[in-house]
Design an enzyme around this catalytic site. Structure first.
Site, short mmCIF file in Angstrom:
data_model
loop_
_atom_site.label_atom_id
_atom_site.label_comp_id
_atom_site.label_asym_id
_atom_site.label_seq_id
_atom_site.Cartn_x
_atom_site.Cartn_y
_atom_site.Cartn_z
N GLY A 289 -7.75 -9.30 -8.94
CA GLY A 289 -6.32 -9.51 -9.18
C GLY A 289 -5.97 -10.99 -9.15
O GLY A 289 -6.69 -11.81 -8.59
N ASP B 25 -7.26 -10.47 3.48
CA ASP B 25 -8.01 -9.44 4.22
C ASP B 25 -9.51 -9.73 4.30
O ASP B 25 -10.30 -8.86 4.65
CB ASP B 25 -7.76 -8.05 3.61
N MET C 121 3.22 -6.14 -1.69
CA MET C 121 1.79 -5.80 -1.82
C MET C 121 1.12 -5.85 -0.44
O MET C 121 1.64 -6.47 0.49
CB MET C 121 1.11 -6.75 -2.77
O1 F6P Z 1 -5.86 -7.27 -3.86
C1 F6P Z 1 -4.77 -8.03 -4.16
C2 F6P Z 1 -3.65 -7.20 -4.72
O2 F6P Z 1 -2.64 -8.07 -5.13
C3 F6P Z 1 -3.13 -6.14 -3.77
O3 F6P Z 1 -2.19 -6.61 -2.85
C4 F6P Z 1 -2.56 -5.14 -4.70
O4 F6P Z 1 -2.58 -3.85 -4.15
C5 F6P Z 1 -3.49 -5.19 -5.85
O5 F6P Z 1 -4.06 -6.49 -5.86
C6 F6P Z 1 -2.84 -4.87 -7.18
O6 F6P Z 1 -3.64 -5.32 -8.22
P1 F6P Z 1 -3.72 -4.78 -9.70
O7 F6P Z 1 -2.50 -3.94 -9.95
O8 F6P Z 1 -3.77 -6.01 -10.53
O9 F6P Z 1 -4.98 -4.02 -9.80
#
Ligand code: F6P
Length: 448
Positions: free
Chosen positions: A98, A221, A262
Site C-alpha cells: 500500500g 506495525d 486505517m
Molecule cells: O497496510 C497499510 C494500509 O494502509 C492499512 O492501514 C490498510 O488496511 C490497508 O493498507 C489498505 O490498503 P489497500 O486498500 O491499498 O489494499
C-alpha cells in the site's frame, strides 16, 4: 518503538539478531574520509560497536548474563571497506504494498547516496511492486539524481506499487539477467517476507545479490524498529480529520463525530492521531476489545458524554470489533490480508439506533478520510527519517548485508535481519504507556 512484548524480548538470542553478509569486505570505501572517520560519541556508534536491545536495567538484569553477552544489534552506518566495488555495482529499487508517505523520499535518498557518495551510477527502478521483477512487468526506469530530484514533493511512488508476491525464482532470474547486485525493497511486512525469499533464492543459486529492505507502513506495525516511515505523516493527516469532526460535533447541539481510520491489526494511527488532536472521548482499536453494550460499553459511554458535555467524538480503527460480525467478509487481498467488515458504518448505525431509542438529542457526522491519510507527501519529520533510512540502507548494502532491513532502535540506526521483523507484529500494548496516555487523554472506560 512503543510496544515489543517483554517475553519476546527476553527470548531474543544473538542468532536472532545476526545479519547475513555476502562475504568479506575487501573494497576500500570511496566515501570521503571525513564521513568515515567519526569518533565514537553519545551521538555516533562506530562500526565495531553494537547497539543494545534492552532499554531498561530490569530486562537486562533478568537475562542474568555478562554485559558482553547481552543481545545487540549491528549498528547502521558507513563501513571503511565494502563488499561491492561501486564502479561495477548495479542497483535495483522496488516499492511494494500500500502507499505510504515518503516512498519517493526514500527512492530519492537511495539514488542520491549511491550516486553522489559511492559513485554508483546504474540504478533501475522496477515498476509496480514485485510484478516489475517478472517478464509481465513494465520496463524498469533508469533512475538518476536528476530524474529523482523533485519527486519527494509528491505523494505516492514514481515507480508504482502493487500488492502480492511473485515467484522468487522468476524475480531472481530477472535480477540475474539485468546484472543487478543490490535490490532495495521498500515495503511492509508482506513485502519484506518477499524480500527474504528473493535473498534466499539468490543464495540458493550462488548469486551474490544483496537484498536490503526499508521498512514502510503507515500502520507502524513492524516490530523492533522505533517507527516505520510515513507513520508520522499519516497520523498527522488523520488528526486533521479528527479536528474537522470535532468542529462539527462541537458546533451542533448533540453533535457526535465518528471518525474511522486505517489500522488493520494495530491501532497506532488511531492512538497517536487522538493524542495529537486531544478532542477525542473514545478510541477503539483492534488490540482493546471494548463491547458495544453494557454500562462500560461504547454506546453507554457516548450517551453519557453527550449528556455531560453536549457533544462527543469517537475514533475507530478499521480493525476494531471484527468479531461483532457474523460470518466472514470473505477472501483476502493479494497480500493475504483478510478483508475487513466496515466497522465505521456499523458503529454509525449502532449509535444512531441507540441514541434514537434512548431519546437522546444528537446529530451524527461520520468522517472516513480513507486513503487521504497515506497519499500525501511526507511531512518534514518523515522526510528527514526517509533520507536517513535510505542512507543507512545504502551503507548496509554496499557492505554486503543481505536479507536485512535498515531500521532505527532507541534512536540509533541499526541493521536488522528480515526474519526478526516479519515474525511478529508491533501492536499497541493495552498495558503499555501509550495506551495509558490515550486513556488519560480521553477518559474512556478502561478495558484490557
Ligand atoms: O497496510 C497499510 C494500509 O494502509 C492499512 O492501514 C490498510 O488496511 C490497508 O493498507 C489498505 O490498503 P489497500 O486498500 O491499498 O489494499
Amino acid at each position: 518503538m512503543d510496544d515489543v512484548d517483554t517475553d519476546e524480548q527476553l527470548q531474543l538470542t544473538p542468532e536472532h539478531l545476526a545479519v547475513r553478509t555476502l562475504g568479506p569486505l575487501t573494497v576500500p570505501s570511496p566515501l570521503d574520509g571525513g564521513l568515515l572517520e567519526r569518533g565514537e560519541s553519545m551521538h555516533y556508534v562506530g562500526e565495531h560497536d553494537r547497539v543494545l536491545v534492552d532499554g531498561t536495567l530490569g530486562v537486562a538484569t533478568k537475562r542474568g548474563v555478562p554485559v558482553e553477552e547481552l543481545p545487540t544489534f549491528e549498528p547502521g552506518g558507513p563501513r571503511r571497506t565494502l563488499f561491492f566495488d561501486p564502479k561495477k555495482t548495479k542497483v535495483g529499487i522496488v516499492t511494494c504494498g500500500g502507499l505510504c508517505p515518503g516512498l519517493n523520499n526514500v527512492i530519492r535518498g537511495l539514488v542520491g547516496e549511491l550516486a553522489e557518495h559511492y559513485g554508483v551510477h546504474s540504478v533501475l527502478g522496477f515498476r509496480d511492486g514485485y510484478l516489475g521483477l517478472t517478464p509481465d512487468g513494465a520496463e524498469p526506469l533508469e533512475l538518476t539524481p536528476e530524474s529523482v530530484r523533485w519527486i519527494n514533493q509528491q505523494g505516492g511512488t514514481v515507480l508504482g506499487t502493487s500488492r502480492g508476491g511473485q515467484d522468487p525464482r522468476v524475480m531472481v532470474e530477472t535480477l540475474r539477467l539485468r546484472h543487478i547486485d543490490i535490490l532495495f525493497v521498500i515495503g511492509g511486512d508482506g513485502s519484506l517476507r518477499g524480500a527474504q525469499t528473493i535473498a534466499d533464492e539468490a543464495q540458493r543459486r550462488g548469486l551474490p545479490i544483496a537484498v536490503v529492505g526499508v521498512p514502510k507502513t503507515i500502520d507502524n506495525d513492524i516490530p523492533w524498529i522505533d517507527r516505520s516511515f510515513g507513520f508520522q505523516t499519516a497520523f498527522g493527516r488523520a488528526a486533521e480529520s479528527i479536528r474537522a469532526a470535532a468542529t462539527e460535533a462541537r458546533s451542533h447541539p448533540g453533535g457526535v463525530g465518528l471518525v474511522k481510520l486505517m489500522g488493520r491489526h494495530s491501532g497506532f494511527i488511531a492512538a497517536y492521531a487522538t493524542l495529537a488532536s486531544d478532542d477525542v472521548d473514545l478510541v477503539l482499536i483492534p488490540e482493546v476489545p471494548m463491547p458495544l453494550e453494557g454500562e462500560r460499553g461504547v454506546l453507554a459511554h457516548v450517551e453519557r458524554t453527550l449528556d455531560r458535555q453536549g457533544h462527543a467524538l469517537v475514533v475507530v480503527a478499521e480493525g476494531y470489533g471484527q468479531d461483532m460480525f457474523a460470518g466472514t467478509e470473505g477472501g483476502a487481498d493479494p497480500s493475504g490480508n483478510a478483508k475487513l467488515f466496515d466497522i465505521g458504518k456499523k458503529l454509525r448505525d449502532e449509535l444512531t439506533s441507540h441514541l434514537t431509542a434512548t431519546g437522546t438529542r444528537f446529530q451524527l457526522r461520520y468522517v472516513d478520510p480513507g486513503y487521504a491519510i497515506r497519499s500525501v507527501p511526507a511531512n518534514s519529520h518523515d522526510s528527514v527519517y526517509c533520507t536517513r533510512l535510505a542512507q543507512a540502507a545504502v551503507h548496509a548494502a554496499m557492505a554486503g548485508r543481505t536479507a536485512t532491513v535498515a531500521g532505527r532502535w532507541h534512536g540509533r540506526f541499526v541493521n536488522l535481519p528480515i526474519p526478526l521483523v516479519t515474525h511478529s507484529r508491533n501492536q499497541v500494548d493495552p498495558r503499555g504507556d501509550l495506551w495509558l496516555s490515550v486513556l488519560e487523554a480521553t477518559g474512556q472506560p478502561v478495558h484490557v
